[in-house]
Design a protein around this motif. Sequence first.
Motif: not given
Length: 198
Positions: A94-103
């Motif tokens: 969660d520190f590194k990534y966020k969801k954008k659509g399916q990716s």
Amino acid sequence: MPTKEKDKKILQNKITGVFIWDFKKGDNIIYNFEILKALFEAKKNYKNDGLLYNKPITIIIISIIECILDDFVNRVKGRSQDSLPNITRDVIDDFKYKKKGQSLEVKKLEKFTHYIDIVKKHNIFGENDNFYKSLSLLRDVRNKVHIQDSKENESKFFTERNLKLSEKALERIIKYMVEMYPRWGKNENALDIPYPWM
């Protein structure tokens, strides 16, 4: 009175030696502790209104808080082999990534507000909601350094109360960093940190 050599060694051991990821940031924190020591000494001995020192002291303390949070966020995001005790894989993601659509896309965490939001979301410094509210308040106080943007009297923000709040916040953050999020599997406590206001 300059920081005693013994106190400087304790700071170097606990900050740079235990939890800071970027050693230059650790050196800068220790340097700013020395500045704070001189300012607290001057405040104590100032014959007129010691409140005059609240602004520079408070701004420096809050800047140290921001530096520690910045270092921690970047440590979590950049983690490869360094262990991160007391943090789950889901929190790291969660520190590194966020969801954008399916990716997934890389999350931009680069402002004090972002740091406060993410550490609050994951209770990095405990579950006391008032603590995270105080960090947001301190961020607003720090932003009063921009005197051209202030529509109110600065003395309203650089109070003894907010100074004490910044001291307590820094103490809590360092305690958690030393005891909960050390590097290299260290097992330390924060009891002997020589804070400039003590």
